[in-house]
Design a protein around this motif. Structure first.
Motif, PDB file in Angstrom:
ATOM      1  N   GLY A   1       7.641 -26.505 -51.589  1.00 23.84           N
ATOM      2  CA  GLY A   1       6.857 -26.739 -50.391  1.00 23.84           C
ATOM      3  C   GLY A   1       7.726 -27.154 -49.223  1.00 23.84           C
ATOM      4  N   LEU A   2       7.084 -27.230 -48.059  1.00 23.78           N
ATOM      5  CA  LEU A   2       7.755 -27.578 -46.816  1.00 23.78           C
ATOM      6  C   LEU A   2       7.236 -28.932 -46.343  1.00 23.78           C
ATOM      7  CD1 LEU A   2       9.733 -26.318 -44.670  1.00 23.78           C
ATOM      8  CD2 LEU A   2       7.682 -25.670 -43.397  1.00 23.78           C
ATOM      9  N   THR A   3       8.155 -29.840 -46.046  1.00 28.71           N
ATOM     10  CA  THR A   3       7.793 -31.184 -45.587  1.00 28.71           C
ATOM     11  C   THR A   3       8.252 -31.364 -44.151  1.00 28.71           C
ATOM     12  OG1 THR A   3       7.992 -32.077 -47.817  1.00 28.71           O
ATOM     13  CG2 THR A   3       8.026 -33.652 -46.004  1.00 28.71           C
TER      14      THR A   3
ATOM     15  N   ALA B   1       3.698 -34.372 -43.138  1.00 33.99           N
ATOM     16  CA  ALA B   1       2.871 -33.280 -43.647  1.00 33.99           C
ATOM     17  C   ALA B   1       3.619 -32.544 -44.732  1.00 33.99           C
ATOM     18  CB  ALA B   1       2.491 -32.334 -42.518  1.00 33.99           C
ATOM     19  N   TRP B   2       2.857 -32.075 -45.703  1.00 28.17           N
ATOM     20  CA  TRP B   2       3.401 -31.206 -46.753  1.00 28.17           C
ATOM     21  C   TRP B   2       2.614 -29.901 -46.750  1.00 28.17           C
ATOM     22  CZ3 TRP B   2       1.222 -28.798 -50.946  1.00 28.17           C
ATOM     23  CH2 TRP B   2       2.110 -28.175 -51.832  1.00 28.17           C
ATOM     24  N   LEU B   3       3.339 -28.784 -46.739  1.00 29.10           N
ATOM     25  CA  LEU B   3       2.715 -27.464 -46.705  1.00 29.10           C
ATOM     26  C   LEU B   3       3.222 -26.642 -47.877  1.00 29.10           C
ATOM     27  CD1 LEU B   3       3.210 -26.792 -42.895  1.00 29.10           C
ATOM     28  CD2 LEU B   3       1.137 -27.639 -44.017  1.00 29.10           C
ATOM     29  N   PRO B   4       2.356 -25.865 -48.513  1.00 28.33           N
ATOM     30  CA  PRO B   4       2.797 -25.075 -49.669  1.00 28.33           C
ATOM     31  C   PRO B   4       3.721 -23.931 -49.245  1.00 28.33           C
ATOM     32  CG  PRO B   4       0.536 -24.532 -49.102  1.00 28.33           C
ATOM     33  CD  PRO B   4       0.924 -25.694 -48.216  1.00 28.33           C
TER      34      PRO B   4
ATOM     35  N   ALA C   1      -3.423 -28.268 -41.499  1.00 25.58           N
ATOM     36  CA  ALA C   1      -2.742 -28.468 -42.770  1.00 25.58           C
ATOM     37  C   ALA C   1      -3.668 -28.194 -43.957  1.00 25.58           C
ATOM     38  CB  ALA C   1      -2.196 -29.895 -42.850  1.00 25.58           C
ATOM     39  N   THR C   2      -4.925 -28.598 -43.838  1.00 28.98           N
ATOM     40  CA  THR C   2      -5.877 -28.365 -44.927  1.00 28.98           C
ATOM     41  C   THR C   2      -6.126 -26.877 -45.123  1.00 28.98           C
ATOM     42  OG1 THR C   2      -6.938 -30.492 -44.482  1.00 28.98           O
ATOM     43  CG2 THR C   2      -8.192 -28.881 -45.752  1.00 28.98           C
ATOM     44  N   LEU C   3      -6.310 -26.142 -44.037  1.00 28.50           N
ATOM     45  CA  LEU C   3      -6.539 -24.697 -44.148  1.00 28.50           C
ATOM     46  C   LEU C   3      -5.319 -23.975 -44.702  1.00 28.50           C
ATOM     47  CD1 LEU C   3      -8.497 -23.977 -40.849  1.00 28.50           C
ATOM     48  CD2 LEU C   3      -9.392 -24.015 -43.175  1.00 28.50           C
ATOM     49  N   ALA C   4      -4.135 -24.521 -44.463  1.00 25.37           N
ATOM     50  CA  ALA C   4      -2.922 -23.919 -45.006  1.00 25.37           C
ATOM     51  C   ALA C   4      -2.694 -24.301 -46.463  1.00 25.37           C
ATOM     52  CB  ALA C   4      -1.707 -24.325 -44.171  1.00 25.37           C
ATOM     53  N   GLY C   5      -3.569 -25.151 -47.024  1.00 27.42           N
ATOM     54  CA  GLY C   5      -3.424 -25.581 -48.402  1.00 27.42           C
ATOM     55  C   GLY C   5      -2.572 -26.811 -48.587  1.00 27.42           C
ATOM     56  N   GLY C   6      -2.239 -27.492 -47.495  1.00 25.02           N
ATOM     57  CA  GLY C   6      -1.399 -28.684 -47.581  1.00 25.02           C
ATOM     58  C   GLY C   6      -2.158 -29.947 -47.246  1.00 25.02           C
ATOM     59  N   ARG C   7      -1.416 -30.947 -46.810  1.00 24.51           N
ATOM     60  CA  ARG C   7      -2.024 -32.228 -46.451  1.00 24.51           C
ATOM     61  C   ARG C   7      -1.197 -32.870 -45.342  1.00 24.51           C
ATOM     62  NH1 ARG C   7       0.308 -32.704 -51.478  1.00 24.51           N
ATOM     63  NH2 ARG C   7       2.139 -34.109 -51.593  1.00 24.51           N
TER      64      ARG C   7
ATOM     65  N   THR D   1      12.285 -34.341 -39.008  1.00 23.49           N
ATOM     66  CA  THR D   1      12.928 -33.912 -40.249  1.00 23.49           C
ATOM     67  C   THR D   1      12.092 -32.824 -40.886  1.00 23.49           C
ATOM     68  OG1 THR D   1      13.765 -36.159 -40.576  1.00 23.49           O
ATOM     69  CG2 THR D   1      13.841 -34.673 -42.466  1.00 23.49           C
ATOM     70  N   VAL D   2      12.760 -31.704 -41.233  1.00 27.92           N
ATOM     71  CA  VAL D   2      12.098 -30.585 -41.901  1.00 27.92           C
ATOM     72  C   VAL D   2      12.905 -30.258 -43.138  1.00 27.92           C
ATOM     73  CG1 VAL D   2      11.234 -28.236 -41.687  1.00 27.92           C
ATOM     74  CG2 VAL D   2      11.297 -29.718 -39.680  1.00 27.92           C
ATOM     75  N   THR D   3      12.287 -30.379 -44.282  1.00 28.37           N
ATOM     76  CA  THR D   3      12.942 -30.069 -45.549  1.00 28.37           C
ATOM     77  C   THR D   3      12.022 -29.210 -46.387  1.00 28.37           C
ATOM     78  OG1 THR D   3      12.077 -32.073 -46.587  1.00 28.37           O
ATOM     79  CG2 THR D   3      14.231 -32.238 -45.527  1.00 28.37           C
ATOM     80  N   GLY D   4      12.618 -28.509 -47.353  1.00 27.39           N
ATOM     81  CA  GLY D   4      11.797 -27.728 -48.253  1.00 27.39           C
ATOM     82  C   GLY D   4      12.531 -26.533 -48.811  1.00 27.39           C
ATOM     83  N   ALA D   5      11.905 -25.935 -49.812  1.00 27.80           N
ATOM     84  CA  ALA D   5      12.442 -24.749 -50.465  1.00 27.80           C
ATOM     85  C   ALA D   5      11.294 -24.020 -51.133  1.00 27.80           C
ATOM     86  CB  ALA D   5      13.511 -25.146 -51.486  1.00 27.80           C
ATOM     87  N   PRO D   6      11.460 -22.742 -51.415  1.00 30.56           N
ATOM     88  CA  PRO D   6      10.398 -22.004 -52.111  1.00 30.56           C
ATOM     89  C   PRO D   6      10.073 -22.657 -53.445  1.00 30.56           C
ATOM     90  CG  PRO D   6      12.052 -20.501 -51.224  1.00 30.56           C
ATOM     91  CD  PRO D   6      12.603 -21.877 -51.057  1.00 30.56           C
ATOM     92  N   GLY D   7       8.783 -22.858 -53.692  1.00 31.02           N
ATOM     93  CA  GLY D   7       8.343 -23.476 -54.935  1.00 31.02           C
ATOM     94  C   GLY D   7       8.082 -24.953 -54.827  1.00 31.02           C
TER      95      GLY D   7
END
Length: 424
Positions: free
Chosen positions: A367-369, A419-422, A398-404, A359-365
């Protein structure tokens, strides 16, 4: 004297108290705690006795007193011992019993001091045996051999000068010699147990160090791979910027619309190049990067990845709910792609035959999950060799991309990577 009574040796720093001793310090000898956690000891002072130490020391003292009392009773009926000598014998025995409390601080000195006292005093025999046991626990075999040898050598002479009133000479000598050897052997066995425990502790620490080094190496390799990917993207941005800037330089008479379009491309390329350069600097702080490598896939290649997995025989369901896939930054898209790729690879190895949900979800502002989930496998899964460092590399990405990134088993028995990415 109990079987786990241990003593001193050269301590090995460990940094923190092992979990085995947390909340149970009263149950273990203070010397063992000092060996395993020397940082907890007060600087310049010996470790305090634990509750267990006090119990053992009191037991040793009472044992020495009991043996001394039995010997004093035997002296009263021994015609070979004058009354005056019996009084001196009992006084020396009482002092020897009191000295048992010093056995932890001066094991060698106490054993040496009680050697002539045991020869002169029958009632000091119990304290002498306790001192020999403590010496065998606290000191190496060389010291034990010398002191124990002297004690055993004086036994025949002692019973020659002061024969026992109830037992024959040979029986008395053999009994005391066997008792002395058994005491020394018991102490050496306890010392061997303690050294084995310390050896196992050191081996466990080395294993933990090796695991940490492997994890650090996996992180370094992941950073180097990310640096190579960024090199390709940054080179593309700068080349595009250079081409459009060169066109403006050599076509100063170009139409205003064309000039504005080229300026917009230059501005956007410079902005993207700056973002990529910041990521490269973050990677290079921890490891060196080279200028080799190849372009890496982004989020747009996720459909191809799922199709390839299906062709390989996997059951994969893809729920792609991204409002603007083309607007996902390339670095974020690459990280999301690698997370999905690693999740599918792990599911193929550890849960074959199950249906994996991506599953890939997300939108600008917002983040991407990215979520990869698989149910528990049916039946026994054969072991698959692997380093176990793939998820560590994903966490680093993920950490280097600013996420977790989080991963672990689900309550139903399956496994999930989330994972969550900004995406700003």
């Amino acid at each position: 004297m109990t079987g786990d009574d241990v003593g001193h040796a050269s301590p090995v720093p460990v940094g923190e108290t092992p979990a085995l001793f947390t909340g149970r310090r009263w149950f273990f000898p203070s010397a063992l705690l000092h060996e395993l956690d020397p940082d907890a000891a007060r600087p310049g002072r010996r470790p305090r006795r634990t509750a267990r130490d006090w119990v053992v020391d009191f037991f040793c003292f009472m044992l020495a007193v009991l043996v001394g009392a039995l010997a004093a009773d035997a002296l009263a009926g021994n015609p070979h011992v004058p009354d005056g000598l019996a009084v001196v014998d009992q006084v020396a025995g009482a002092l020897a019993c009191a000295a048992v409390w010093l056995r932890r601080r001066w094991p060698l000195g106490l054993a040496v001091a009680l050697t002539p006292v045991s020869f002169l005093s029958d009632t000091a025999g119990g304290a002498g045996l306790i001192a020999l046991f403590t010496l065998a626990v606290h000191r190496p075999f060389r010291c034990v051999a010398w002191v124990g040898g002297v004690n055993m050598a004086q036994v025949p002479l002692f019973y020659w000068v002061r024969p026992d009133a109830d037992l024959p000479y040979l029986v008395s000598v053999v009994f005391v010699e066997v008792l002395t050897v058994a005491t020394i052997g018991w102490g050496m066995f306890v010392r061997a147990k303690r050294q084995l425990l310390l050896s196992l502790r050191d081996r466990a620490r080395r294993a933990e160090t090796e695991v940490r080094l492997r994890a650090e190496r996996a992180q370094r390799l992941a950073r180097e791979a990310i640096a190579r990917e960024m090199h390709d993207v940054l080179a593309h941005r700068l080349t595009l910027l250079s081409v459009h800037a060169g066109a403006l330089e050599f076509r100063p008479d170009a139409p205003p619309a064309q000039t504005a379009r080229a300026a917009g491309v230059i501005r956007e390329s410079a902005h993207e190049a700056l973002q990529d350069l910041r990521e490269i600097i973050g990677v290079l702080r921890a490891g060196e990067a080279d200028d080799t490598g190849r372009p890496q896939p982004t989020l747009g290649a996720l459909d191809t990845l799922v199709a390839e997995s299906r062709q390989a025989g996997m059951k994969v369901s893809l729920d792609h709910r991204v409002e603007d896939p083309a607007g996902v930054p390339p670095s974020v898209g690459r990280t999301a792609y690698r997370i999905a790729q690693e999740g599918l690879t792990n599911a193929r190895k550890h849960a074959p035959g199950t249906e994996v949900a991506v599953t890939v979800t997300g939108a600008p502002g917002t983040g991407l999950t990215v979520r990869v989930h698989n149910p528990p496998p049916e039946g026994e899964v054969p072991p698959v060799p692997g380093s176990g460092q793939g998820l560590i590399g994903l966490m680093e990405r993920a950490t280097l991309a600013g996420g977790r990134l989080e991963h672990g088993p689900t309550p139903q028995g399956g496994f999930e990577v989330r994972a969550w990415l900004p995406w700003g």
